[in-house]
Design a protein around this motif. Structure first.
Motif, mmCIF file in Angstrom:
data_model
loop_
_atom_site.group_PDB
_atom_site.id
_atom_site.type_symbol
_atom_site.label_atom_id
_atom_site.label_comp_id
_atom_site.label_asym_id
_atom_site.label_seq_id
_atom_site.Cartn_x
_atom_site.Cartn_y
_atom_site.Cartn_z
ATOM 1 N N PHE A 294 9.969 -5.666 -4.953
ATOM 2 C CA PHE A 294 8.993 -6.202 -4.006
ATOM 3 C C PHE A 294 8.087 -7.224 -4.691
ATOM 4 O O PHE A 294 7.864 -8.326 -4.185
ATOM 5 C CB PHE A 294 8.162 -5.058 -3.416
ATOM 6 C CG PHE A 294 7.028 -5.507 -2.545
ATOM 7 C CD1 PHE A 294 7.228 -5.768 -1.203
ATOM 8 C CD2 PHE A 294 5.749 -5.666 -3.075
ATOM 9 C CE1 PHE A 294 6.176 -6.182 -0.392
ATOM 10 C CE2 PHE A 294 4.695 -6.083 -2.277
ATOM 11 C CZ PHE A 294 4.906 -6.344 -0.935
ATOM 12 N N LEU A 295 7.580 -6.847 -5.866
ATOM 13 C CA LEU A 295 6.687 -7.760 -6.592
ATOM 14 C C LEU A 295 7.407 -9.051 -6.974
ATOM 15 O O LEU A 295 6.837 -10.139 -6.872
ATOM 16 C CB LEU A 295 6.123 -7.074 -7.838
ATOM 17 C CG LEU A 295 5.140 -5.940 -7.571
ATOM 18 C CD1 LEU A 295 4.791 -5.227 -8.873
ATOM 19 C CD2 LEU A 295 3.893 -6.452 -6.871
ATOM 20 N N LEU B 38 9.463 2.965 -8.621
ATOM 21 C CA LEU B 38 9.048 1.935 -9.573
ATOM 22 C C LEU B 38 9.976 0.724 -9.502
ATOM 23 O O LEU B 38 9.524 -0.428 -9.486
ATOM 24 C CB LEU B 38 9.017 2.501 -10.995
ATOM 25 C CG LEU B 38 7.892 3.505 -11.277
ATOM 26 C CD1 LEU B 38 8.213 4.323 -12.522
ATOM 27 C CD2 LEU B 38 6.564 2.780 -11.428
ATOM 28 N N CYS B 39 11.270 0.987 -9.442
ATOM 29 C CA CYS B 39 12.254 -0.095 -9.363
ATOM 30 C C CYS B 39 12.101 -0.879 -8.060
ATOM 31 O O CYS B 39 12.078 -2.120 -8.071
ATOM 32 C CB CYS B 39 13.662 0.482 -9.483
ATOM 33 S SG CYS B 39 14.967 -0.748 -9.377
ATOM 34 N N ASN B 40 11.978 -0.171 -6.947
ATOM 35 C CA ASN B 40 11.843 -0.854 -5.661
ATOM 36 C C ASN B 40 10.551 -1.651 -5.578
ATOM 37 O O ASN B 40 10.543 -2.764 -5.032
ATOM 38 C CB ASN B 40 11.926 0.155 -4.514
ATOM 39 C CG ASN B 40 13.321 0.690 -4.325
ATOM 40 O OD1 ASN B 40 14.297 0.068 -4.724
ATOM 41 N ND2 ASN B 40 13.425 1.855 -3.735
ATOM 42 N N GLU C 32 0.828 -1.208 0.000
ATOM 43 C CA GLU C 32 0.000 0.000 0.000
ATOM 44 C C GLU C 32 0.861 1.258 0.000
ATOM 45 O O GLU C 32 0.537 2.250 -0.655
ATOM 46 C CB GLU C 32 -0.964 0.004 1.193
ATOM 47 C CG GLU C 32 -2.160 -0.903 0.992
ATOM 48 C CD GLU C 32 -2.921 -0.615 -0.293
ATOM 49 O OE1 GLU C 32 -3.244 0.566 -0.575
ATOM 50 O OE2 GLU C 32 -3.197 -1.578 -1.040
ATOM 51 N N LEU C 33 1.971 1.231 0.737
ATOM 52 C CA LEU C 33 2.881 2.382 0.750
ATOM 53 C C LEU C 33 3.484 2.620 -0.628
ATOM 54 O O LEU C 33 3.580 3.771 -1.075
ATOM 55 C CB LEU C 33 3.975 2.183 1.797
ATOM 56 C CG LEU C 33 3.516 2.244 3.252
ATOM 57 C CD1 LEU C 33 4.653 1.818 4.188
ATOM 58 C CD2 LEU C 33 3.024 3.638 3.605
ATOM 59 N N TYR C 34 3.899 1.551 -1.308
ATOM 60 C CA TYR C 34 4.409 1.710 -2.676
ATOM 61 C C TYR C 34 3.345 2.322 -3.583
ATOM 62 O O TYR C 34 3.616 3.242 -4.360
ATOM 63 C CB TYR C 34 4.850 0.366 -3.261
ATOM 64 C CG TYR C 34 6.224 -0.070 -2.839
ATOM 65 C CD1 TYR C 34 7.346 0.712 -3.096
ATOM 66 C CD2 TYR C 34 6.418 -1.283 -2.195
ATOM 67 C CE1 TYR C 34 8.614 0.308 -2.717
ATOM 68 C CE2 TYR C 34 7.682 -1.702 -1.813
ATOM 69 C CZ TYR C 34 8.774 -0.903 -2.072
ATOM 70 O OH TYR C 34 10.029 -1.307 -1.692
ATOM 71 N N LYS C 35 2.123 1.821 -3.488
ATOM 72 C CA LYS C 35 1.046 2.336 -4.334
ATOM 73 C C LYS C 35 0.755 3.798 -4.029
ATOM 74 O O LYS C 35 0.526 4.592 -4.950
ATOM 75 C CB LYS C 35 -0.210 1.477 -4.166
ATOM 76 C CG LYS C 35 -0.061 0.107 -4.803
ATOM 77 C CD LYS C 35 -1.298 -0.740 -4.576
ATOM 78 C CE LYS C 35 -1.145 -2.104 -5.218
ATOM 79 N NZ LYS C 35 -2.337 -2.958 -4.991
ATOM 80 N N ASP C 36 0.781 4.174 -2.745
ATOM 81 C CA ASP C 36 0.582 5.572 -2.373
ATOM 82 C C ASP C 36 1.679 6.453 -2.959
ATOM 83 O O ASP C 36 1.399 7.534 -3.493
ATOM 84 C CB ASP C 36 0.556 5.735 -0.851
ATOM 85 C CG ASP C 36 -0.709 5.207 -0.209
ATOM 86 O OD1 ASP C 36 -1.706 4.957 -0.932
ATOM 87 O OD2 ASP C 36 -0.703 5.024 1.026
#
Length: 129
Positions: free
Chosen positions: A54-55, A48-50, A32-36
Motif C-alpha cells: 500500500f505504501l 506488514l507486507c500488504n 487506518e485499518l492497516y495501522k489498527d
C-alpha cells in the motif's frame, strides 16, 4: 489572457475533483485499518507486507514500504510475498539488482511455483542484465 472553460469542462473538472477526494478518503481509511491491524498484531508478516505494498503503490512512500517489508521478513524470513515485494521495490525503485535477485532466489527456494516472483525475476533477468 485567460481562456474560459465551457460549462461542460467546468462540470468535468468538478466531478474529477470529487472523485479524487473520494479516493483519497478511501486511501486514508485503508491506511487506518492497516495501522489498527498492526496495533493488535504488530508482528503479522502478511499485514506488514500488504501495508508495505500500500505504501509503495498508493502513497509512493518507498522508505516506509521498505521498512514494512523488512519488518515482515524479521517476523517471518520465509514469507514469500514479502521476499518478492521487497525484491521488486529494490529492483524497480532502488536499482539494487543484486539484492533483488537474492530475494527472488530465496522466495523461489521456498515456493518454486510462486508466479509473481517468477514473473518479476524474469523481468529482472531480461531487463537489468
Amino acid at each position: 489572457y485567460k481562456v474560459m472553460a465551457s460549462p461542460e469542462q467546468e462540470f468535468q473538472r468538478t466531478e474529477f475533483r470529487k472523485l479524487q477526494e473520494e479516493l483519497e478518503s478511501k486511501h486514508n481509511k485503508a491506511e487506518e485499518l492497516y495501522k489498527d491491524l498492526l496495533r493488535t498484531s504488530p508482528g503479522d508478516a502478511g499485514t506488514l507486507c500488504n501495508y508495505g505494498c500500500f505504501l509503495e503503490d498508493i502513497r509512493r512512500d518507498f522508505d516506509g514500504a521498505e521498512s514494512m517489508f523488512k519488518q515482515a521478513l524479521e517476523s517471518n524470513p520465509r514469507h514469500v510475498g514479502a521476499l518478492c515485494n521487497y525484491g521488486t521495490l529494490l529492483q524497480e525503485v532502488r536499482g539494487e539488482y543484486n539484492r533483488a535477485e537474492e530475494l527472488y532466489k530465496k522466495a523461489l527456494e521456498i515456493d518454486p511455483k510462486h508466479i509473481t516472483t517468477i514473473y518479476n525475476y524474469g523481468g529482472l533477468l531480461k531487463n537489468a542484465r
